[in-house]
Scaffold this active site. Structure first.
Site, short mmCIF file in Angstrom:
data_model
loop_
_atom_site.label_atom_id
_atom_site.label_comp_id
_atom_site.label_asym_id
_atom_site.label_seq_id
_atom_site.Cartn_x
_atom_site.Cartn_y
_atom_site.Cartn_z
N ASP A 65 32.22 25.06 -4.79
CA ASP A 65 32.04 24.31 -6.13
C ASP A 65 30.33 24.37 -6.04
OD1 ASP A 65 34.56 23.24 -4.72
OD2 ASP A 65 34.13 22.24 -7.21
N ASP A 121 26.98 16.60 -7.69
CA ASP A 121 27.20 17.44 -8.61
C ASP A 121 26.35 16.64 -9.83
OD1 ASP A 121 29.85 18.80 -8.18
OD2 ASP A 121 30.66 17.24 -8.25
#
Ligand code: GLY
Length: 369
Positions: free
Chosen positions: A151, A94
Site C-alpha cells: 500500500d 498513511d
C-alpha cells in the site's frame, strides 16, 4: 463504455450536494455510509488512514462542479486532519494518503501557504519512518517494526511532491529507495504481489511474507495489487524511470486477467471458488491506474480494463438514489476481518470512482502528482 462518465459524474455530484451536508452538519469525517447516515472510522478516530479521502473527494467534486460548498467542506475536514498532526499518537506511513489529498490538494489547487507547510510536515513524518536498512516502516506496533506493505507505494507520492516543493532531492530519493525495494521484495514472477514483507529492522534481511488483508499467506489480495498498479504508475509519472513503468505493467496485466466477467473485483484473486467476497475498492483504484497507464503507453487494452471495471461497478454496485449517503457498494476492507466493513459503502471507493470519472471527462486535478 456502456455508461456515460459525464452523466454519472453529474448524478454523483448532485447526490453529494445533498448528502455531504449531513456530514457537515454533524461535524464529522465520514468513513462509510449505511442506512441513510454517515459513519465515522471504526478505529483511531480522525487519525484512521482513510481520513484524507473525504476532503479529497470534495476536491474532486469541486473540480467537476466548481460548487464552493465542496471547497468549504474540504477545508472543514482538512482542519480535523491537521489537528491530528499535533496529537501524533496513531499516525503511520498513511500520512501520504491523509495529507496529500487534504492539505496537498488545498495547496495544489489554491496555493494556500499553510496547506503547503502542513503537506511538508506530513512528508517529513513519512521520511522519519524510513529505516536506512532499506524500507519505510508501515505500522506502529512494536512487533511490526520490520513490516513494509505494498500500500505504501501510494504514500510515496507525498515524498515526490515534497521534493518538488522544496527543491530538496532527499524526499524523492527515499521514495525511490522504497520503490526499488518493493520491486525486489514484493513482486512475484507471475505478476502478483505480496501484501506484507517482514524485514529484520537491524540488518534489513528479508524474513519473509506475512499474511495480511487477503485470503491467506501467498495469495493475491486484489486491493494490494491495485495499490501497486496505481502506485508504480504514479512513481513513473513522478520520475520517468522505466523500471517503475515495467512494474506497473506487470501488476496491471495480472489484474486485468482476473477481472470478473461482470466487471466486479474479487477481494482476493486466489479466493476459493464460490466464496463471494467482492472488493470494489480494488476495482475503483485499479481503474484510475489503468486509465493513466493507457495514456502513458497508448495501450487500448488498459483503457478497456478500466471501462470494464467502471461499467461493472456502475451497472451492479452503485446507489445513485437515496438508499445510502455514498455511492459505491460492495467494498470490503479485509478478507477475514469484517470490522472495517464488508460488502458496504466505504468512502475511498467513492473517492476513486469520482477520480476515474474526472479522468475520463477531463476534470482530474491530478491530486497525487
Ligand atoms: N491499508 C490500506 C488498505 O487497507 O487498503
Amino acid at each position: 463504455m456502456r455508461n456515460q462518465p459525464a452523466l454519472i459524474a453529474e448524478k454523483i455530484a448532485a447526490k453529494f450536494q445533498r448528502t455531504a451536508k449531513l456530514a457537515a452538519d454533524a461535524g464529522i469525517l465520514p468513513y462509510k455510509s449505511a442506512a441513510g447516515e454517515w459513519i465515522t472510522s471504526p478505529f483511531d478516530g480522525n487519525s484512521w488512514w482513510t481520513g484524507g479521502f473525504w476532503p479529497g473527494l470534495m476536491w474532486q467534486l469541486y473540480s467537476f462542479t466548481h460548487d464552493d460548498f465542496f471547497r468549504q467542506e474540504a477545508l472543514r475536514t482538512e482542519k480535523l486532519l491537521t489537528d491530528e498532526l499535533r496529537t501524533f499518537r496513531f499516525l503511520n506511513h498513511d500520512v501520504g494518503f491523509m495529507y496529500l489529498l487534504s492539505c496537498g490538494a488545498h495547496h495544489k489547487l489554491t496555493g494556500d501557504a499553510q496547506a503547503a507547510q502542513d503537506t511538508l510536515h506530513a512528508a517529513n513524518l513519512l521520511m522519519g519512518r524510513y529505516n536506512p536498512v532499506g524500507y519505510i516502516r508501515a505500522w506502529n506496533e512494536k512487533e511490526k517494526m520490520g513490516y513494509a506493505i505494498i500500500d505504501c507505494m501510494m504514500n510515496l507520492s507525498i515524498l515526490f511532491r515534497a521534493s518538488r516543493m522544496t527543491e530538496d532531492p532527499r524526499f524523492a530519493k527515499v521514495a525511490q529507495l522504497h520503490a526499488d525495494m518493493t520491486i525486489r521484495e514484493f513482486l512475484r514472477p507471475n505478476g502478483s504481489s505480496a501484501h506484507i514483507v517482514a524485514f529484520d529492522p537491524e540488518t534489513g534481511k528479508r524474513i519473509g511474507e506475512v499474511a495480511g488483508q487477503g485470503y491467506c499467506l501467498g495469495s493475491s489480495w486484489s486491493r494490494g495489487q491495485a495499490w501497486g498498479l496505481y502506485g508504480f504508475t504514479l512513481a513513473y509519472l513522478n520520475t520517468r524511470e522505466e523500471r517503475y513503468l515495467n512494474a506497473a505493467k506487470g501488476l496491471a496485466d495480472y489484474f486485468a486477467a482476473h477481472i470478473r466477467p461482470d466487471g466486479l473485483t474479487d477481494s482476493d484473486f486466489c479466493q476459493p471458488e464460490g466464496e463471494e467476497r467482492i472488493d470494489n475498492l480494488a476495482g475503483a483504484i485499479a481503474a484510475c491506474g489503468f486509465i493513466e497507464l493507457s495514456r502513458i503507453t497508448g495501450r487500448a487494452d488498459y483503457l478497456t480494463a478500466a471501462e470494464s471495471l467502471l461499467d461493472g461497478m456502475l451497472d451492479h454496485c452503485c446507489d445513485l438514489g437515496d438508499g445510502i449517503c455514498g455511492i459505491l457498494t460492495h467494498c470490503t476492507a479485509s478478507y477475514h476481518d469484517d470490522g472495517a466493513g464488508r460488502h458496504t459503502n466505504i468512502i475511498y471507493g467513492d473517492y476513486f470512482l469520482m477520480e476515474a470519472l474526472n479522468k475520463l471527462t477531463g476534470n482530474d486535478p491530478m491530486l497525487w502528482i
